[in-house]
Scaffold this motif. Structure first.
Motif, PDB file in Angstrom:
ATOM      1  N   THR A   1      -6.565  -4.801   1.127  1.00 54.10           N
ATOM      2  CA  THR A   1      -7.254  -3.803   1.925  1.00 54.10           C
ATOM      3  C   THR A   1      -8.667  -4.245   2.273  1.00 54.10           C
ATOM      4  O   THR A   1      -9.120  -4.098   3.402  1.00 54.10           O
ATOM      5  CB  THR A   1      -7.353  -2.480   1.129  1.00 54.10           C
ATOM      6  OG1 THR A   1      -6.061  -2.130   0.683  1.00 54.10           O
ATOM      7  CG2 THR A   1      -7.917  -1.382   1.983  1.00 54.10           C
ATOM      8  N   TYR A   2      -9.359  -4.785   1.262  1.00 56.11           N
ATOM      9  CA  TYR A   2     -10.789  -4.994   1.434  1.00 56.11           C
ATOM     10  C   TYR A   2     -11.120  -6.253   2.231  1.00 56.11           C
ATOM     11  O   TYR A   2     -12.124  -6.279   2.946  1.00 56.11           O
ATOM     12  CB  TYR A   2     -11.480  -5.014   0.059  1.00 56.11           C
ATOM     13  CG  TYR A   2     -11.632  -3.641  -0.563  1.00 56.11           C
ATOM     14  CD1 TYR A   2     -10.912  -2.546  -0.098  1.00 56.11           C
ATOM     15  CD2 TYR A   2     -12.522  -3.423  -1.605  1.00 56.11           C
ATOM     16  CE1 TYR A   2     -11.050  -1.299  -0.657  1.00 56.11           C
ATOM     17  CE2 TYR A   2     -12.674  -2.152  -2.183  1.00 56.11           C
ATOM     18  CZ  TYR A   2     -11.933  -1.107  -1.700  1.00 56.11           C
ATOM     19  OH  TYR A   2     -12.089   0.141  -2.249  1.00 56.11           O
TER      20      TYR A   2
ATOM     21  N   LEU B   1      -5.829  -4.131  -4.091  1.00 55.72           N
ATOM     22  CA  LEU B   1      -7.169  -3.987  -3.505  1.00 55.72           C
ATOM     23  C   LEU B   1      -7.571  -5.080  -2.505  1.00 55.72           C
ATOM     24  O   LEU B   1      -8.075  -4.771  -1.428  1.00 55.72           O
ATOM     25  CB  LEU B   1      -8.227  -3.919  -4.615  1.00 55.72           C
ATOM     26  CG  LEU B   1      -8.459  -2.563  -5.285  1.00 55.72           C
ATOM     27  CD1 LEU B   1      -9.433  -2.717  -6.446  1.00 55.72           C
ATOM     28  CD2 LEU B   1      -9.015  -1.575  -4.290  1.00 55.72           C
TER      29      LEU B   1
ATOM     30  N   GLY C   1     -10.429   0.321 -10.959  1.00 55.67           N
ATOM     31  CA  GLY C   1      -9.315   0.620 -10.052  1.00 55.67           C
ATOM     32  C   GLY C   1      -9.323   2.087  -9.637  1.00 55.67           C
ATOM     33  O   GLY C   1      -9.078   2.425  -8.484  1.00 55.67           O
TER      34      GLY C   1
ATOM     35  N   THR D   1     -10.003   3.168  -5.605  1.00 54.55           N
ATOM     36  CA  THR D   1      -8.623   3.281  -5.104  1.00 54.55           C
ATOM     37  C   THR D   1      -8.567   3.045  -3.600  1.00 54.55           C
ATOM     38  O   THR D   1      -9.357   3.627  -2.848  1.00 54.55           O
ATOM     39  CB  THR D   1      -8.072   4.701  -5.342  1.00 54.55           C
ATOM     40  OG1 THR D   1      -8.835   5.312  -6.351  1.00 54.55           O
ATOM     41  CG2 THR D   1      -6.635   4.666  -5.719  1.00 54.55           C
ATOM     42  N   PRO D   2      -7.617   2.221  -3.149  1.00 54.93           N
ATOM     43  CA  PRO D   2      -7.561   1.921  -1.713  1.00 54.93           C
ATOM     44  C   PRO D   2      -7.366   3.146  -0.830  1.00 54.93           C
ATOM     45  O   PRO D   2      -7.905   3.201   0.275  1.00 54.93           O
ATOM     46  CB  PRO D   2      -6.360   0.982  -1.583  1.00 54.93           C
ATOM     47  CG  PRO D   2      -6.029   0.507  -2.940  1.00 54.93           C
ATOM     48  CD  PRO D   2      -6.635   1.448  -3.926  1.00 54.93           C
TER      49      PRO D   2
ATOM     50  N   SER E   1       0.832  -1.204   0.000  1.00 54.19           N
ATOM     51  CA  SER E   1       0.000   0.000   0.000  1.00 54.19           C
ATOM     52  C   SER E   1       0.868   1.255   0.000  1.00 54.19           C
ATOM     53  O   SER E   1       0.509   2.264  -0.606  1.00 54.19           O
ATOM     54  CB  SER E   1      -0.957   0.000   1.184  1.00 54.19           C
ATOM     55  OG  SER E   1      -0.289   0.391   2.354  1.00 54.19           O
TER      56      SER E   1
ATOM     57  N   SER F   1      -2.635  -0.347  -7.898  1.00 50.28           N
ATOM     58  CA  SER F   1      -3.568  -0.282  -6.763  1.00 50.28           C
ATOM     59  C   SER F   1      -4.678  -1.313  -6.939  1.00 50.28           C
ATOM     60  O   SER F   1      -5.184  -1.865  -5.965  1.00 50.28           O
ATOM     61  CB  SER F   1      -4.125   1.123  -6.573  1.00 50.28           C
ATOM     62  OG  SER F   1      -5.073   1.422  -7.556  1.00 50.28           O
ATOM     63  N   ALA F   2      -5.020  -1.606  -8.200  1.00 48.10           N
ATOM     64  CA  ALA F   2      -6.012  -2.666  -8.436  1.00 48.10           C
ATOM     65  C   ALA F   2      -5.486  -4.010  -7.922  1.00 48.10           C
ATOM     66  O   ALA F   2      -6.233  -4.808  -7.358  1.00 48.10           O
ATOM     67  CB  ALA F   2      -6.337  -2.762  -9.924  1.00 48.10           C
TER      68      ALA F   2
ATOM     69  N   ILE G   1     -13.109  -7.787  -7.083  1.00 42.54           N
ATOM     70  CA  ILE G   1     -11.768  -7.275  -6.772  1.00 42.54           C
ATOM     71  C   ILE G   1     -10.699  -8.325  -7.062  1.00 42.54           C
ATOM     72  O   ILE G   1      -9.627  -8.013  -7.579  1.00 42.54           O
ATOM     73  CB  ILE G   1     -11.719  -6.860  -5.278  1.00 42.54           C
ATOM     74  CG1 ILE G   1     -12.507  -5.585  -5.073  1.00 42.54           C
ATOM     75  CG2 ILE G   1     -10.292  -6.662  -4.826  1.00 42.54           C
ATOM     76  CD1 ILE G   1     -12.922  -5.396  -3.635  1.00 42.54           C
TER      77      ILE G   1
END
Lengths: 110, 412
Positions: B359-360, B356, B194, B198-199, B91, B352-353, B393
């Motif tokens: 993060t999620y 993902l 993406g 975005t995260p 990240s 960032s994709a 995702i």
């Protein structure tokens, strides 16, 4: 809930001192006879948490190790609350060291 | 129930700021380029991305309100030290790339307004941002950049004024795959998703909830902010794609420069449209710079248990403040090499994709934990949507880099 079980639930949680200051994480636990006796905090404990990546992070973070006896835990919710202030345990030293540098810049205490 | 005027005002102000703050350089680049390349054919991707960011922002905001925990607290607690550290490194890299791209965008917008050299404006822009971060309270930062970003609404006016083929645009909402150049089409679809999800938006949103000291009482405010703010922000994305299709595709222009995107508003609206577009872009990418640089500092501080937050003065959270200062310098160093910010944006969005899921997934896990969440844990709607988007995702994460390679970063 046994003490050991509880101990595993607080691994990697935030440490807060008695004033609510964020002063590190539960990086590891000291276990004796299947009982948690202390919270271990500091980059010095990272290498034992994980392999290469932990050793690398520990190498960057330094070797600071702080051992907090289990009796110092006042309360556990989504964070671990300690009975005394951070400096009394030797926690939060990084922040205390950087603070004087930033205070030389005007407006740092606004 | 009595409607309190002040509460309504706060909600309205928050939503306005969210609209202005939704679009960043990734949305600008991908929405316009997708319109310029495939016309209205990718319209259907935008609502999917917007719903995704609503679902996970709402969830992370609810976690913040119920437990006082921001995303990276949850990441470390739920995935452990090793996986958490990997997520942190990924990240931070993506955040830095995004920050560098946004800062490049700030300098380009300033250059269009002033005509001064690009590198001089990079330095001035970063100094300006650092000053704002140092002295302005978070609430005001959000307002200044959010309201300034509302100038971007000029693209919505432009989209209507251009008199696009609405029937054709409507057909674009039906999911399909283009027959000509399907790989590039899929690359754009992933880039659009993406850019919308975005995260850093989720990091910033949840940490902002903790900064604002949300309590379980604020769960409703959180939901309203996320749903209304991001939906209206998504309309701007649609407008950008329409402008891309109606101006650039029609004339066979590939908007490879941020200034070209601003010209999309000039064509139907003249000089005023151009000025508003540039000012809007300046505030949008400036605000996004602040969101990304703070996200980088939030994540590191949360992972390591440092004091953090702008509700404290810089001396109250020293390593947090030092981190964002250092990140600004690193990002400046990247763009000073002369790397094209639009190119950098594409890399940042695609990487960032890939990041993902890191993060999620932890957010979804924590939002289901009754110990933390109590009566505010995920209900069936949040969980169904959360799981559906988790699949989306994961597909994006796996497909992003191969598509980037096949299409030579969208060049063919």
């Amino acid at each position: 809930m046994t003490k050991l079980h509880l101990g595993h639930n607080i691994l990697d949680h935030q440490l807060l001192d008695k004033d609510g200051r964020r002063c590190g994480n539960v990086d590891d636990l000291a276990v004796e006879d299947a009982e948690v006796v202390a919270i271990l905090s500091g980059p010095g404990y990272w290498p034992q948490r994980s392999g290469r990546i932990g050793r690398l992070a520990g190498w960057i973070g330094g070797s600071r190790r702080v051992r907090i006896p289990w009796d110092e835990v006042a309360k556990i919710d989504s964070a671990v609350h300690l009975r005394r202030t951070a400096p009394e345990y030797g926690l939060g030293k990084g922040d205390d060291r950087v603070r004087p540098l930033l205070e030389r810049i005007p407006g740092a205490d606004r | 129930m009595l409607v309190k005027p002040k509460m309504f005002l706060n909600l309205a102000l928050g939503i306005l700021a969210a609209i202005g703050g939704f679009v960043d350089i990734g949305d600008l680049v991908f929405n316009t380029a997708a319109g310029a390349t495939f016309g209205y054919q990718l319209m259907w991707v935008i609502p999917i991305g917007v719903l995704g960011i609503i679902v996970y922002s709402e969830m992370s905001g609810r976690v913040a309100a119920a437990s006082g925990k921001a995303v990276f607290d949850a990441v470390r607690e739920r995935t452990g030290f090793t996986a958490g550290l990997s997520a942190l490194i990924a990240s931070e890299v993506v955040n830095l790339l995004t920050l560098a791209a946004e800062i490049g965008g700030v300098a380009i917008a300033l250059q269009l307004l002033s005509g001064l050299p690009y590198r001089v404006l990079l330095v001035l822009g970063v100094i300006g941002l650092a000053l704002v971060l140092w002295v302005v309270k978070l609430e005001w930062m959000e307002r200044i950049f959010g309201y300034g970003g509302l100038c971007m609404l000029v693209f919505a006016v432009a989209a209507v004024k251009l008199g696009p083929d609405w029937a054709q645009a409507g057909k674009g909402f039906i999911p399909h795959i283009a027959q000509n150049n399907p790989w590039l089409y899929m690359y754009f679809a992933i880039g659009l998703l993406g850019a919308a999800m975005t995260p850093y938006e989720v990091y910033f949103y949840s940490s902002g909830g903790v900064e604002a000291r949300w309590t379980p009482k604020d769960v409703g405010l959180n939901r309203a902010n996320a749903i209304v703010g991001y939906s209206l922000g998504g309309l701007l994305s649609l407008a950008l794609m329409i402008v891309g299709a109606a101006v650039f595709l029609r004339h066979g222009i590939n908007p490879e420069h941020l200034g070209t995107i601003a010209l999309g508003a000039e064509q139907p609206l003249g000089g005023v449209g151009l000025l508003l577009a540039i000012v809007g872009i300046l505030f949008a990418v400036g605000g996004a710079s602040i969101d990304t640089v703070f996200s980088g500092a939030y994540n590191l501080a949360q992972f390591l248990g440092w004091e953090w937050g702008r509700y404290r003065n810089p001396a109250g959270a020293p390593r947090f403040a030092l981190t964002w200062l250092v990140l600004l310098v690193f990002a400046l160093a990247i763009v000073m090499t002369g790397v094209d910010p639009v190119m950098l944006t594409e890399y940042a969005v695609i990487f960032s994709a890939v990041a993902l899921p890191l993060t999620y997934i932890p957010i979804l896990l924590v939002a289901n934990d009754p110990d933390y969440m109590g009566s505010n844990k995920n209900g069936p709607v949040a969980n169904t949507l959360g799981l559906v988007y988790l699949v989306v995702i994961l597909v994006i994460a796996v497909a992003a880099i191969p598509l980037m390679l096949i299409t030579n970063v969208g060049q063919n």
